[in-house]
Design a protein around this motif. Structure first.
Motif, short mmCIF file in Angstrom:
data_model
loop_
_atom_site.label_atom_id
_atom_site.label_comp_id
_atom_site.label_asym_id
_atom_site.label_seq_id
_atom_site.Cartn_x
_atom_site.Cartn_y
_atom_site.Cartn_z
N GLN A 372 0.86 -1.22 0.01
CA GLN A 372 0.08 -0.18 -0.11
C GLN A 372 0.79 1.19 0.00
OE1 GLN A 372 -2.76 -0.11 3.14
NE2 GLN A 372 -3.90 -2.10 2.21
N SER A 373 1.96 1.04 -0.16
CA SER A 373 2.95 2.25 0.08
C SER A 373 3.90 2.23 -1.13
CB SER A 373 3.88 2.41 1.37
OG SER A 373 4.86 3.10 1.15
N GLY A 374 4.16 3.36 -2.03
CA GLY A 374 5.19 3.30 -3.18
C GLY A 374 6.45 3.35 -2.45
N ALA A 375 6.74 3.82 -1.51
CA ALA A 375 8.23 4.07 -0.94
C ALA A 375 8.56 2.71 -0.60
CB ALA A 375 8.21 4.94 0.34
N ILE A 376 7.62 1.89 0.25
CA ILE A 376 7.91 0.58 0.77
C ILE A 376 8.06 -0.48 -0.77
CG2 ILE A 376 7.06 -1.12 2.08
CD1 ILE A 376 8.08 0.87 3.79
N GLY A 377 7.15 -0.20 -1.48
CA GLY A 377 7.28 -1.01 -2.86
C GLY A 377 8.57 -0.90 -3.40
N ILE A 378 9.01 0.31 -3.36
CA ILE A 378 10.65 0.49 -4.04
C ILE A 378 11.73 -0.03 -3.08
CG2 ILE A 378 12.19 2.36 -4.51
CD1 ILE A 378 9.87 4.19 -4.95
N ALA A 379 11.45 -0.08 -1.81
CA ALA A 379 12.46 -0.70 -1.13
C ALA A 379 12.60 -2.03 -1.06
CB ALA A 379 12.29 -0.49 0.39
N LEU A 380 11.09 -2.72 -1.15
CA LEU A 380 11.00 -4.21 -1.36
C LEU A 380 11.57 -4.70 -2.84
CD1 LEU A 380 7.70 -4.63 0.28
CD2 LEU A 380 9.74 -5.90 1.13
N LEU A 381 11.33 -3.94 -3.73
CA LEU A 381 11.74 -4.35 -5.29
C LEU A 381 13.27 -4.46 -5.03
CD1 LEU A 381 9.27 -2.48 -7.34
CD2 LEU A 381 9.48 -4.95 -7.02
N SER A 382 13.90 -3.28 -4.46
CA SER A 382 15.35 -3.39 -4.41
C SER A 382 15.95 -4.21 -3.67
CB SER A 382 15.66 -1.83 -3.74
OG SER A 382 16.88 -1.76 -3.68
N GLY A 383 15.15 -4.46 -2.39
CA GLY A 383 15.84 -5.56 -1.56
C GLY A 383 15.78 -6.96 -2.06
N LEU A 384 14.81 -7.43 -2.95
CA LEU A 384 14.69 -8.44 -3.63
C LEU A 384 15.51 -9.00 -4.71
CD1 LEU A 384 10.77 -8.93 -3.54
CD2 LEU A 384 12.38 -10.39 -2.37
N HIS A 385 15.88 -7.40 -5.39
CA HIS A 385 16.74 -7.60 -6.41
C HIS A 385 18.02 -7.82 -6.14
CE1 HIS A 385 18.47 -6.69 -10.47
NE2 HIS A 385 19.28 -5.61 -9.91
N ARG A 386 18.27 -7.05 -4.95
CA ARG A 386 19.90 -7.46 -4.53
C ARG A 386 20.05 -8.78 -4.08
NH1 ARG A 386 18.87 -2.90 -1.37
NH2 ARG A 386 18.60 -4.03 0.34
N ARG A 387 19.23 -9.39 -3.84
CA ARG A 387 19.31 -10.87 -2.98
C ARG A 387 18.99 -11.87 -4.09
NH1 ARG A 387 17.14 -10.78 2.78
NH2 ARG A 387 17.98 -12.90 3.00
N GLY A 388 18.85 -11.44 -5.56
CA GLY A 388 18.51 -12.48 -6.61
C GLY A 388 17.32 -13.03 -6.69
N ALA A 389 16.31 -12.45 -5.83
CA ALA A 389 14.95 -13.19 -5.70
C ALA A 389 14.02 -12.65 -7.01
CB ALA A 389 14.27 -12.90 -4.39
N GLY A 390 13.24 -13.55 -7.25
CA GLY A 390 12.28 -12.96 -8.53
C GLY A 390 10.52 -12.67 -8.04
N LEU A 391 10.02 -12.06 -8.69
CA LEU A 391 8.59 -11.79 -8.23
C LEU A 391 7.76 -12.70 -9.69
CD1 LEU A 391 8.66 -8.33 -7.14
CD2 LEU A 391 8.70 -10.26 -5.66
N SER A 392 6.62 -12.87 -9.20
CA SER A 392 5.64 -13.18 -10.13
C SER A 392 5.00 -12.08 -10.70
CB SER A 392 4.69 -14.49 -9.57
OG SER A 392 4.23 -14.01 -8.50
N SER A 393 4.39 -11.32 -9.47
CA SER A 393 3.46 -10.10 -9.76
C SER A 393 3.83 -9.11 -8.63
CB SER A 393 2.03 -10.76 -9.86
OG SER A 393 1.70 -11.18 -8.46
N PHE A 394 3.41 -7.64 -8.94
CA PHE A 394 3.81 -6.63 -7.89
C PHE A 394 2.65 -5.90 -8.25
CE2 PHE A 394 5.39 -2.27 -7.55
CZ PHE A 394 5.41 -2.16 -6.35
N ILE A 395 1.88 -5.16 -7.18
CA ILE A 395 0.89 -4.24 -7.21
C ILE A 395 1.19 -3.34 -6.03
CG2 ILE A 395 -1.30 -3.53 -6.79
CD1 ILE A 395 -2.25 -6.29 -7.88
#
Length: 991
Positions: A372-395
């Motif tokens: 529900q937060s754009g700032a948190i969304g940015i942080a989560l996307l960045s953290g997952l990317h740094r650790r080599g994790a992938g996503l199926s979907s993001f809202i």
């Protein structure tokens, strides 16, 4: 829409019958009562219905409606004659009406409790579930007006209409009379009808999110003419991600001669686009959004992502703009993500959608993320990317004015590409629905939640949703009951998500620890104990251990039947010259991956200290993209699909194709499998993994790496608790049948009705001690009587009546249950002692009129506990338990469960408080009768579940002895029950 003065002044327009609903194909529509202003709409609607549908409706050719027909179908009293319409864009697409009748079939009024019902749906909208939704709503209206049965006459050839009634889940009777099928439906909801309703809700809401995440074409409205800006950024990200659909740039300020922008067609409006646009991303100032929404609605856009800000986060004026935005979009059948959203992402190979402000689309993976937060969304996307994790979907839902976390759970439940659902939530619009959906989703895949704004007591700006008054600790307990993995930080959410997405669930809490650092192993061991795990002594491979030594030790641990999970700890190797050797990370990652590939299905996590490249190498060696073979899950059919086109030509032969009576089971196995739990099965009846090559072993999941032992252990501990919940959820608890023989539900209902009749105050009234005893007695809860003692003589008389020994205690609110203040005298053995105690009490604390002293017979010695039940307007009925006094009041050591509670819930409730050992023989004391305590909890749960007017109950103290228990005090409050948002016909929330 308000009625004209022609309508009956005795029955006001029932605006609470208005509702927005999601149809089977994911589009929305509005259901509302028909008024006298609808004559032209009705005529226009009827002209667009085929002759065949008209024949099925009227049993004869009926090319047009007469003026008398139009008058009859638009004039209702909203009691004996009711008509509802389904509208899109303000125009009718379907209608239903009932007319109350008597036993002979003639028009009647109350107390007649039967009505004749008839449907008509425009042919272009048949197959979308319109009649299914109408049946739910007209049935709810009829029950409200005292109608208990529907009767319908259907032509035998109208099989689709017959199916609508048959698949509704209501009890029905059928006969053949005078060339037609006569159907009678009992409108009392049944378990089957509720299951059908929720199954339809799940499929429709999941489909509505799927349409947003997998559009065939996207238009970015507000694309800037020069580089930069929100719209141009989204267009750039769409193209960079390799979106597989058609893309359009739209801006009314474009020059007329501009044909393309960044290689995609450029248009001044959607009307210039010759093809269907499925999704519109709106990036224009808030004052221009209504114009853009209208343009989208008029040209058939299916969904919106509104990035524009300036809505509810700006205050009261913005909240009204936000409400109007939702109303406008829904009037056209569109759903909204936003406003003030960050965007959406779908990494599926067939979609590759990045309609967000994220500059880089994440790798494809098995994790679904909602925030529900754009700032948190940015942080989560960045953290997952740094650790080599992938996503199926993001809202990223922004103000979540429409699409919410509940919708995301509906989608994640059946999405075959998602193994783990991560949600960052700042508000829960419908907590009851959330816990219901979370419980169902968690039964097949993990749900990890971080709840922001936990202690503010208000909703974050922009979140116009009901505010729950229950403490955050209670919210956490209820989430745990539903199987949700509740963590405190987004870092913990990523940690848990990586482990759950890449590793199998542990079979238990036994943990093997191995590594090349004794100190790091001991830190891990201590962390395991702190998290309630059962670690084995660490295996020190010494600093001289090679990658092959790690591989051998890990393989041995995985083969060991005395452990359920393995944590590998590693520090850099030091060469003979005292410098760290290079390339260690890649080599160690390969060794660990090979050991896991050849070992048993146990979770493995790695704790490393400054080993360069290890986390990256582990991520590259194995990915969250495809940890296990899967069968493809069938998507919900689009409205253009052949099955939908052929669905019905009857007045409304619209029913979900599956016709299921229970929530659909995901077609493919999703999420890590808990040991001892069943595998989900597709519609074909074949286990999902049966489609995999039996000669090929399952590909090992990604081994997560953590920079600290505490983080790895905490993630593993959450997986252990979740796996235990999964195993228990596979065999649900029960409500014991013996309760039915000792409960007088009708007697309690009569008492409650009588008490509320004397209290016109909508806030209700508290019951006296005797009234509370009477009500609780109807449910087999015996409260020990108390007798008033306004003076010493009355106290002596009361004690003589009750029998010594007795207790003398005050009932003044400021002294209730405060033995520490001297307001209670126990074990008073005789009259002399009683008179002395009475004098001491009044001398110390005040006059009898202030103290309100009572006398009560002594109960057997035991453990003092407190049992409560209360109704929260947002979360529902909650059952609570704790030890009386300081443990619950000072330390907050109280456990909670949602009502209705099962036998398992009751057993867990008394065992989940930190002070539970006191009940089970702590330090040599006698164990108390926990069976009697569990029965009391079940009885109280049943009371508040049967009678929502009971809004608060407190039993304190409840003294639990080695044999039996005694309820010494009880307070009950009655009030008109709060409105529930999780029952009744399907509807979208209106905030």
């Amino acid at each position: 829409m308000e009625p004209t003065p022609e309508q009956s002044p005795h029955h006001a327009y029932p605006d609470h019958w208005e509702a927005d609903v999601v149809l089977r194909d994911g589009g929305t529509a509005r259901i509302r009562p028909i008024t006298t202003d609808d004559a032209e709409r009705l005529v226009s609607f009827y002209e667009q219905v085929s002759d065949e549908s008209k024949y099925y409706r009227f049993f004869a050719p009926y090319p047009r409606l007469s003026d008398r027909d139009v008058h009859r179908f638009t004039h209702h009293d909203y009691v004996d004659r009711v008509g509802l319409a389904v509208t899109i864009g303000g125009e009718f697409i379907g209608t239903v009406r009932y007319d109350r009748i008597d036993d002979t079939g003639r028009p009647a009024s109350a107390p007649a409790d039967e009505a004749e019902v008839a449907f008509l749906v425009q042919d272009a909208h048949q197959g979308r579930g319109v009649a299914s939704a109408l049946l739910e709503h007209i049935a709810a209206v009829a029950r409200e007006r005292g109608i208990r049965r529907f009767a319908a006459e259907v032509l035998p050839a109208n099989n689709k209409m017959i199916k609508v009634f048959r698949d509704g889940g209501y009890t029905q009777r059928r006969s053949f009379e005078d060339g037609s099928v006569h159907l009678t439906l009992d409108l009392e909801p049944t378990e089957k009808s509720l299951a059908v309703q929720r199954g339809r809700e799940q499929r429709a809401e999941a489909r509505s999110v799927q349409r947003l995440l997998a559009p065939g074409s996207v238009a970015v409205i507000g694309t800037g003419r020069t580089p930069g800006g929100v719209g141009r950024t989204v267009l750039r990200n769409l193209l960079a991600a390799g979106y597989t659909g058609r893309t359009y740039a739209v801006n009314r300020a474009f020059d007329e001669g501009l044909a393309t922008l960044d290689g995609v067609p450029a248009h001044r409006s959607l009307g210039e686009i010759d093809e269907q646009v499925d999704l519109a991303v709106i990036a224009v100032p808030a004052h221009r959004v209504p114009e853009a929404v209208a343009d989208c609605g008029e040209h058939g856009v299916q969904g919106l992502v509104v990035l524009s800000a300036g809505y509810a986060e700006r205050g009261a004026e913005g909240r009204e703009l936000q409400r109007e935005l939702v109303r406008q979009a829904r009037s056209y059948g569109m759903r909204i993500i936003g406003p003030n959203a960050f965007g959406i992402i779908n990494t599926a190979e067939t979609v590759r959608l990045n309609a967000s402000l994220a500059p880089e689309s994440p790798a494809r993976g098995r994790i679904g993320l909602f925030t529900q937060s754009g700032a948190i969304g940015i942080a989560l996307l960045s953290g997952l990317h740094r650790r080599g994790a992938g996503l199926s979907s993001f809202i990223s839902a922004g103000n979540r004015a429409d699409v919410s976390g509940n919708d995301f759970l509906q989608y994640s439940f059946e999405d075959p590409d998602t193994d783990v659902a991560l949600l960052y939530l700042e508000s829960l619009g419908n907590p009851r629905k959330f816990t219901r959906l979370a419980r169902r989703t968690a039964a097949v895949k993990p749900v990890v939640v971080v709840k922001g704004a936990r202690h503010s007591g208000t909703n974050p700006p922009g979140h116009a949703v009901p505010v729950s008054r229950i403490p955050d600790t209670t919210v956490s307990a209820l989430m745990r009951q539903a199987g949700v993995i509740r963590v405190d930080t987004v870092t913990e959410m990523v940690d848990a998500g990586l482990l759950l997405a890449g590793q199998p669930l542990p079979a238990g809490p036994r943990v093997a620890i191995l590594g090349n650092s004794e100190s790091l192993g001991l830190l891990t061991y201590d962390a395991c104990l702190a998290e309630g795990l059962r670690p084995r002594p660490p295996v020190d491979l010494t600093t001289a251990a090679s990658p092959q030594d790690f591989r051998d030790a890990l393989a041995e641990a995985l083969a060991d039947g005395t452990c359920d999970a393995v944590i590998v700890t590693a520090i850099p190797w030091v060469g003979e010259n005292g410098e760290a050797e290079t390339g260690d990370g890649q080599v160690l990652a390969e060794a660990l991956t090979k050991a896991v590939a050849g070992g048993s299905a146990k979770p493995v996590a790695v704790v490393h200290v400054e080993i360069g490249g290890l986390a990256e190498a582990l991520a590259a060696a194995s990915s969250t993209a495809a940890p296990r073979p899967r069968a493809a899950a069938p998507r919900a059919a689009s409205p253009e699909a052949g099955a939908d086109r052929a669905a019905t030509t009857a007045p409304e032969a619209t029913k979900d194709r599956a016709g299921t009576t229970a929530p659909a089971t995901p077609a493919a196995r999703t999420g890590p499998t808990a040991p001892g739990t069943a595998t989900a099965t597709p519609a074909s009846g074949t286990p999902a993994d049966a489609t995999a090559d039996p000669e090929s072993p399952p590909r090992p999941g990604r081994i997560p790496a953590y920079p600290a032992a505490e983080r790895a252990v905490r993630a593993l501990a959450e997986a252990v608790k979740y796996a235990q919940w999964r195993r228990q959820a596979a065999v649900p608890g029960k409500i014991p049948e013996f309760l039915d023989d000792t409960i007088d539900e009708a007697g309690a209902a009569a008492l409650i009705e009588a008490q509320l009749a004397t209290a016109p105050d909508p806030r209700g009234r508290p019951l006296t001690h005797d009234e509370a005893r009477d009500l609780l007695g109807h449910y087999g809860i015996d409260v020990r009587p108390t007798l008033p003692a306004p003076d010493p003589e009355a106290a002596v008389a009361a004690a003589a009546r009750l029998g010594y020994p007795v207790a003398l205690k005050t009932t003044a609110p400021h002294l209730r249950h405060r033995a520490d203040l001297g307001g209670v005298r126990l074990d008073v053995a005789d009259e002399e002692a009683l008179r002395r105690a009475y004098g001491e009490l009044t001398d110390l604390l005040g006059k009898p009129a202030e103290l309100l002293p009572v006398v009560q017979a002594m109960a057997p010695r035991g453990v003092d506990t407190v049992v409560r039940a209360s109704i929260d307007a947002a979360a529902g009925a909650i059952l609570s338990f704790g030890l009386a006094g300081a443990p619950s009041e000072l330390l907050g050591d109280t456990a909670h469960r949602l009502v209705p509670a099962t036998d398992r819930d009751a057993a867990e409730l008394i065992r989940s408080i930190r002070a539970a050992p006191v009940l089970f023989g702590w330090r040599g004391s006698a164990p108390v009768d926990t069976g009697a305590l569990e029965e009391l909890l079940l009885r109280l749960s049943r009371l508040v579940d049967d009678h929502p007017e009971v809004v608060s109950v407190a039993l304190e103290p409840v003294v639990v002895a080695p044999q039996g228990l005694t309820v010494l005090g009880a307070s009950v409050r009655l009030a008109p029950p709060p409105a529930r948002s999780d029952v009744g016909p399907r509807r979208l929330p209106n905030y």
